[in-house]
Design a protein around this motif. Sequence first.
Motif, PDB file in Angstrom:
ATOM      1  N   LYS A  23     -45.213   0.831 -21.987  1.00 45.14           N
ATOM      2  CA  LYS A  23     -43.202   0.985 -21.882  1.00 45.14           C
ATOM      3  C   LYS A  23     -42.690   2.512 -21.525  1.00 45.14           C
ATOM      4  O   LYS A  23     -43.691   3.496 -22.014  1.00 45.14           O
ATOM      5  CB  LYS A  23     -42.354   0.201 -22.422  1.00 45.14           C
ATOM      6  N   PRO A  24     -42.248   2.503 -20.340  1.00 49.19           N
ATOM      7  CA  PRO A  24     -41.352   4.631 -20.427  1.00 49.19           C
ATOM      8  C   PRO A  24     -41.131   4.964 -21.517  1.00 49.19           C
ATOM      9  O   PRO A  24     -40.947   6.360 -21.950  1.00 49.19           O
ATOM     10  CB  PRO A  24     -40.410   4.059 -18.954  1.00 49.19           C
ATOM     11  N   LYS A  29     -46.402   7.342 -22.608  1.00 50.45           N
ATOM     12  CA  LYS A  29     -45.186   8.112 -21.247  1.00 50.45           C
ATOM     13  C   LYS A  29     -44.597   9.282 -22.042  1.00 50.45           C
ATOM     14  O   LYS A  29     -44.384   9.936 -21.211  1.00 50.45           O
ATOM     15  CB  LYS A  29     -44.398   7.023 -20.983  1.00 50.45           C
ATOM     16  N   THR A  33     -45.218  12.642 -20.391  1.00 48.23           N
ATOM     17  CA  THR A  33     -43.187  13.089 -19.633  1.00 48.23           C
ATOM     18  C   THR A  33     -43.415  14.574 -19.532  1.00 48.23           C
ATOM     19  O   THR A  33     -42.974  15.767 -19.088  1.00 48.23           O
ATOM     20  CB  THR A  33     -42.487  12.645 -19.867  1.00 48.23           C
TER      21      THR A  33
END
Length: 93
Positions: A23-24, A29, A33
């Motif tokens: 999941k973001p 993740k 990012t």
Amino acid sequence: MLRAVSDYLLAAGQWRGQNRGAKPDSPPKMLMTAASRSLSVLGLADAADLAALRAEYDPAPTPDPPPHDRPKAASELPPAPPNSPPAGPAPSR
């Protein structure tokens, strides 16, 4: 140095393939990012620094002033040669 940190964050985010299907808001993740954003910040800072240096040391040439279309006034003209007729329109008869 920041490149090495970014590479480390990217590797940590991809460790054991945890980033696939994550999941973001998951830690893998978020690490990826962070790696991407750290490099974006460096790119932006480099572009700003280069623009500031160019503005200071290699400014764009200033355009020449446009030529005047109006005739020059008598005070702006060079002096007339000796024994020449007076300047200006001929008197009407």
